[in-house]
Design a protein around this motif. Sequence first.
Motif, PDB file in Angstrom:
ATOM      1  N   GLU A 528      33.100  35.773   2.017  1.00 13.16           N
ATOM      2  CA  GLU A 528      34.400  36.271   2.482  1.00 13.16           C
ATOM      3  C   GLU A 528      34.686  37.678   1.954  1.00 13.16           C
ATOM      4  OE1 GLU A 528      37.684  33.488   2.642  1.00 13.16           O
ATOM      5  OE2 GLU A 528      36.368  31.886   1.922  1.00 13.16           O
ATOM      6  N   LYS A 529      33.608  38.365   1.531  1.00 14.48           N
ATOM      7  CA  LYS A 529      33.680  39.771   1.099  1.00 14.48           C
ATOM      8  C   LYS A 529      34.579  39.960  -0.119  1.00 14.48           C
ATOM      9  CE  LYS A 529      32.627  41.803   5.629  1.00 14.48           C
ATOM     10  NZ  LYS A 529      32.301  40.542   6.289  1.00 14.48           N
ATOM     11  N   ILE A 530      34.580  38.978  -1.009  1.00  7.99           N
ATOM     12  CA  ILE A 530      35.288  39.087  -2.282  1.00  7.99           C
ATOM     13  C   ILE A 530      34.281  39.521  -3.342  1.00  7.99           C
ATOM     14  CG2 ILE A 530      36.669  37.903  -4.020  1.00  7.99           C
ATOM     15  CD1 ILE A 530      38.050  38.239  -1.323  1.00  7.99           C
ATOM     16  N   SER A 531      34.571  40.607  -4.055  1.00  8.46           N
ATOM     17  CA  SER A 531      33.651  41.136  -5.048  1.00  8.46           C
ATOM     18  C   SER A 531      33.495  40.167  -6.222  1.00  8.46           C
ATOM     19  CB  SER A 531      34.150  42.493  -5.559  1.00  8.46           C
ATOM     20  OG  SER A 531      33.344  42.942  -6.625  1.00  8.46           O
ATOM     21  N   ILE A 532      32.271  40.045  -6.711  1.00  7.15           N
ATOM     22  CA  ILE A 532      31.990  39.190  -7.877  1.00  7.15           C
ATOM     23  C   ILE A 532      31.690  40.044  -9.102  1.00  7.15           C
ATOM     24  CG2 ILE A 532      31.132  37.305  -6.445  1.00  7.15           C
ATOM     25  CD1 ILE A 532      28.280  38.209  -7.168  1.00  7.15           C
ATOM     26  N   ARG A 533      32.123  41.288  -9.077  1.00  7.66           N
ATOM     27  CA  ARG A 533      31.832  42.188 -10.200  1.00  7.66           C
ATOM     28  C   ARG A 533      32.538  41.734 -11.477  1.00  7.66           C
ATOM     29  NH1 ARG A 533      33.069  48.710 -10.346  1.00  7.66           N
ATOM     30  NH2 ARG A 533      31.966  49.135 -12.298  1.00  7.66           N
ATOM     31  N   ASP A 534      33.739  41.163 -11.320  1.00 12.68           N
ATOM     32  CA  ASP A 534      34.478  40.686 -12.498  1.00 12.68           C
ATOM     33  C   ASP A 534      33.960  39.304 -12.879  1.00 12.68           C
ATOM     34  OD1 ASP A 534      36.228  40.303 -14.525  1.00 12.68           O
ATOM     35  OD2 ASP A 534      38.029  40.169 -13.273  1.00 12.68           O
ATOM     36  N   LEU A 535      32.743  39.242 -13.375  1.00 10.93           N
ATOM     37  CA  LEU A 535      32.131  37.959 -13.719  1.00 10.93           C
ATOM     38  C   LEU A 535      32.828  37.292 -14.899  1.00 10.93           C
ATOM     39  CD1 LEU A 535      28.265  38.469 -13.361  1.00 10.93           C
ATOM     40  CD2 LEU A 535      29.749  36.987 -12.012  1.00 10.93           C
ATOM     41  N   TYR A 558      40.001  27.986  -7.036  1.00 15.50           N
ATOM     42  CA  TYR A 558      40.547  28.324  -8.359  1.00 15.50           C
ATOM     43  C   TYR A 558      40.159  29.749  -8.753  1.00 15.50           C
ATOM     44  CZ  TYR A 558      41.950  23.475  -9.240  1.00 15.50           C
ATOM     45  OH  TYR A 558      42.556  22.242  -9.179  1.00 15.50           O
ATOM     46  N   VAL A 559      38.924  30.122  -8.476  1.00 14.21           N
ATOM     47  CA  VAL A 559      38.457  31.467  -8.826  1.00 14.21           C
ATOM     48  C   VAL A 559      39.226  32.511  -8.019  1.00 14.21           C
ATOM     49  CG1 VAL A 559      36.490  33.049  -8.709  1.00 14.21           C
ATOM     50  CG2 VAL A 559      36.172  30.715  -9.558  1.00 14.21           C
ATOM     51  N   ARG A 560      39.434  32.262  -6.731  1.00 11.20           N
ATOM     52  CA  ARG A 560      40.188  33.205  -5.891  1.00 11.20           C
ATOM     53  C   ARG A 560      41.597  33.403  -6.433  1.00 11.20           C
ATOM     54  NH1 ARG A 560      38.336  34.208  -0.500  1.00 11.20           N
ATOM     55  NH2 ARG A 560      40.519  34.543   0.041  1.00 11.20           N
ATOM     56  N   GLN A 561      42.222  32.349  -6.900  1.00 13.36           N
ATOM     57  CA  GLN A 561      43.562  32.483  -7.451  1.00 13.36           C
ATOM     58  C   GLN A 561      43.548  33.307  -8.747  1.00 13.36           C
ATOM     59  OE1 GLN A 561      45.250  28.552  -7.801  1.00 13.36           O
ATOM     60  NE2 GLN A 561      44.806  28.035  -5.653  1.00 13.36           N
ATOM     61  N   SER A 562      42.457  33.179  -9.537  1.00  8.23           N
ATOM     62  CA  SER A 562      42.346  33.989 -10.754  1.00  8.23           C
ATOM     63  C   SER A 562      42.099  35.456 -10.437  1.00  8.23           C
ATOM     64  CB  SER A 562      41.200  33.454 -11.626  1.00  8.23           C
ATOM     65  OG  SER A 562      41.439  32.115 -12.005  1.00  8.23           O
ATOM     66  N   LEU A 563      41.520  35.713  -9.273  1.00 12.56           N
ATOM     67  CA  LEU A 563      41.248  37.087  -8.850  1.00 12.56           C
ATOM     68  C   LEU A 563      42.364  37.620  -7.953  1.00 12.56           C
ATOM     69  CD1 LEU A 563      37.440  36.764  -7.970  1.00 12.56           C
ATOM     70  CD2 LEU A 563      38.439  37.731 -10.056  1.00 12.56           C
ATOM     71  N   SER A 564      43.561  37.157  -8.142  1.00 16.04           N
ATOM     72  CA  SER A 564      44.666  37.517  -7.248  1.00 16.04           C
ATOM     73  C   SER A 564      44.935  39.021  -7.252  1.00 16.04           C
ATOM     74  CB  SER A 564      45.930  36.757  -7.653  1.00 16.04           C
ATOM     75  OG  SER A 564      46.279  37.058  -8.996  1.00 16.04           O
ATOM     76  N   LEU A 658      43.881  34.236   3.554  1.00 14.80           N
ATOM     77  CA  LEU A 658      44.409  34.273   2.196  1.00 14.80           C
ATOM     78  C   LEU A 658      45.455  33.191   2.017  1.00 14.80           C
ATOM     79  CD1 LEU A 658      44.937  38.153   1.834  1.00 14.80           C
ATOM     80  CD2 LEU A 658      42.875  36.817   1.355  1.00 14.80           C
ATOM     81  N   SER A 659      45.679  32.850   0.771  1.00 11.65           N
ATOM     82  CA  SER A 659      46.745  31.907   0.445  1.00 11.65           C
ATOM     83  C   SER A 659      47.816  32.627  -0.364  1.00 11.65           C
ATOM     84  CB  SER A 659      46.185  30.725  -0.347  1.00 11.65           C
ATOM     85  OG  SER A 659      45.818  31.127  -1.659  1.00 11.65           O
ATOM     86  N   TYR A 660      48.971  32.016  -0.446  1.00 13.94           N
ATOM     87  CA  TYR A 660      50.066  32.631  -1.183  1.00 13.94           C
ATOM     88  C   TYR A 660      49.729  32.801  -2.657  1.00 13.94           C
ATOM     89  CZ  TYR A 660      52.731  31.488   3.028  1.00 13.94           C
ATOM     90  OH  TYR A 660      53.164  31.401   4.335  1.00 13.94           O
ATOM     91  N   SER A 661      48.928  31.907  -3.212  1.00 11.03           N
ATOM     92  CA  SER A 661      48.584  31.965  -4.639  1.00 11.03           C
ATOM     93  C   SER A 661      47.610  33.099  -4.951  1.00 11.03           C
ATOM     94  CB  SER A 661      47.957  30.632  -5.082  1.00 11.03           C
ATOM     95  OG  SER A 661      48.838  29.568  -4.858  1.00 11.03           O
ATOM     96  N   GLU A 662      47.007  33.684  -3.910  1.00  7.38           N
ATOM     97  CA  GLU A 662      46.037  34.757  -4.130  1.00  7.38           C
ATOM     98  C   GLU A 662      46.661  36.140  -4.063  1.00  7.38           C
ATOM     99  OE1 GLU A 662      42.581  32.124  -1.887  1.00  7.38           O
ATOM    100  OE2 GLU A 662      43.087  34.127  -1.142  1.00  7.38           O
ATOM    101  N   LEU A 663      47.973  36.199  -3.848  1.00  6.81           N
ATOM    102  CA  LEU A 663      48.664  37.477  -3.754  1.00  6.81           C
ATOM    103  C   LEU A 663      49.600  37.642  -4.940  1.00  6.81           C
ATOM    104  CD1 LEU A 663      49.537  37.501   0.059  1.00  6.81           C
ATOM    105  CD2 LEU A 663      47.596  38.589  -1.094  1.00  6.81           C
ATOM    106  N   GLU A 664      49.710  38.864  -5.428  1.00  7.87           N
ATOM    107  CA  GLU A 664      50.576  39.167  -6.555  1.00  7.87           C
ATOM    108  C   GLU A 664      52.047  39.047  -6.134  1.00  7.87           C
ATOM    109  OE1 GLU A 664      49.513  40.535 -10.057  1.00  7.87           O
ATOM    110  OE2 GLU A 664      48.301  38.945  -9.136  1.00  7.87           O
ATOM    111  N   PRO A 665      52.921  38.635  -7.040  1.00 10.59           N
ATOM    112  CA  PRO A 665      54.344  38.441  -6.672  1.00 10.59           C
ATOM    113  C   PRO A 665      55.031  39.726  -6.220  1.00 10.59           C
ATOM    114  CG  PRO A 665      53.803  37.381  -8.772  1.00 10.59           C
ATOM    115  CD  PRO A 665      52.628  38.223  -8.411  1.00 10.59           C
TER     116      PRO A 665
END
Length: 677
Positions: A528-535, A558-564, A658-665
């Motif tokens: 889904e073209k999400i970078s994995i650089r922040d391992l 869970y990982v996507r939500q941490s990379l919000s 995207l989900s709501y949890s993956e976006l910053e407030p």
Amino acid sequence: MKAKEITVLLGVIGIVLMMILPIPTWLLDVLLVINISLALLILLVAMNTKEALQFSIFPSLLLITTLFRLALNISTTKLILSKGFAGTVVSTFGSWIANGQIAVGFIVFLILVVVQFIVITKGSERVAEVAARFTLDAMPGKQMSIDADLNAGLINEQQARERRQKVEREADYYGAMDGATKFVKGDAIASIIILIINLVGGFIIGMSMNGMNFQDALSTYSVLTIGDGLVSQIPALLISTASGLIVTRSSSEGNLASDLTQQLMSYPKLLYIVGGTVALLGFFTPIHIITTLPFAAILLYAAYRMQKNMERKQIEVEQQEEEQQIEEVRSPESVINLLQVDPIEFEFGYGLIPLADVQQGGDLLDRIIMIRRQCALELGLVVPVIRIRDNIQLKPNEYVIKIKGNSVGGGELLLNHYLAMSPGYDDESISGIETQEPAFGLPALWIDEATKERAELSGYTVVDPPSVVATHLTELIKKHAHELLGRQETKMLVDNLRENYPVLVDELIPNVLAVGDVQKVLAKLLREKISIRDLVTIFETLADYGQYTKDPDVLTEYVRQSLSRQITQQFSQEGETMKVITVGPTLEKKIAESVQQSDQGSYLALDPVSTQTVFQKLSEQVNRLLQSGQQPILLTSPTIRMYLRQVIERTMQDIPVLSYSELEPNVEIQSVGVVNL
């Protein structure tokens, strides 16, 4: 004990007895000849050894021969001083060097002594000392190298043990040689002192006890002294030379003779120069051509023969390599090499060779290096080496890009043209060859150099052929990045992270998740073209939630939500409202009710009618945004995001979900469309 061992012991005892007991002249002659023969044998053996350890007995043999030579010196001195005659060998050597001229013979003998003591003996001693020092200093490094090869699996335990023993034997050998050469130096000094004793003592004894006059005493004892010195100095010179050869021999494939002929005679052009120089000496100097011309002719002929032999050997080597390649192709094992599949291949027709040819100004290789750097920065993925090759089966201007042996894209280029993409409206004054931009499928024109500037002024985007290829290759790598990340590549990323975060990696792998589990999560992010650089963040999240579930789909959420923060910055512009297509409550309820549980995890079982309706409703919203020049983004609740992604993945892969949890407030969201059933 064997007969050989008893013979050696008796020989050493006999050497000691020679210093005490008188020896008849006939036996002394035999022993002197044996001494000369033994020294010559040692020199020849030293010249034919490939490495020093092949003659490991040399230090001990050096001591024995030195003792034997000193015993002979003492025996000849006793006979010279007591009888005025020391056998036929000593008299022959003395008469041969003196040749009726005592002064000349004595000077020649002194020169021989100086060469033996100052040049050969001192040089051998210094070389042995330096070799012993460097060998001892290099021991720890050699031991560590052996341990490293053993740990890497390059050698087994038996081979490591043998190599350690060889290193220890080398250290012992050169240490022994360092000590043994000190005996050689002492032997040379003792020979000089014995020379003085023989000359002075014999002169005094001859005149005082034997009643000789001055002339007879000087002639007799000078000849005997010179002869005694020669029969001792010549073997000493041979053995000192042998010791120098032994300690200066480096490990090679042949002995001294073969190395000399192979290495010194490997430059026929230099022999031409030497031969020509010698010939010029005969023509332009008082040296007559009769002296120089034959030798120059021999050198020139040798150079010619060597050059022909080298050419013949080169042809033979090439033929052997060709035959070997043919045999490898015919052998059953050669099929194994055909199973290798390159991760990424770039094939092109012969008309596009200038793209990759540096001599013709091609910079494709440099662009590929930049593409790999760009993918590492944007995706956190180390792109494998891209194999570039020409393919005569393709059209001259055609190229094909393959992922793991399968074609994923291609196109045609016109090297002497530029690709011009329309800004949204067509300018009738811009004419060219109609085509399609390969990376994004946009309509474009191939225009010539003369039209380029006018097209740029009209708002067209104009790029050169190498940029077209580079862009297309970059987009295909991003699109198929998840296919390029396997377990081996994941292991490489893990090892790189372990250097700075060993505690994090050791906690996660393999205690919580295996490398394969981590690879599945990373591949889903790249899909889904999400970078994995922040391992670090990814591994922290996997370590937290991997204890409760092994489902890669759930772990990815869970990982996507941490990379919000990263996802928010990727899909929204700073200071601008993020326009999205939201999922209505009826569709969310329908998807949530269609989720089924199994032993392998949960999956979506949506009926075909509802699926078709979703496609239709979503296509209407997506096309409306695309026509207005906006990037469509689908926003839904966290519970159904991955299932909705599964629904549209095949037909709308490029639409971000995207989900709501993956976006910053703090990001402002505006719904520009709703998808409902």
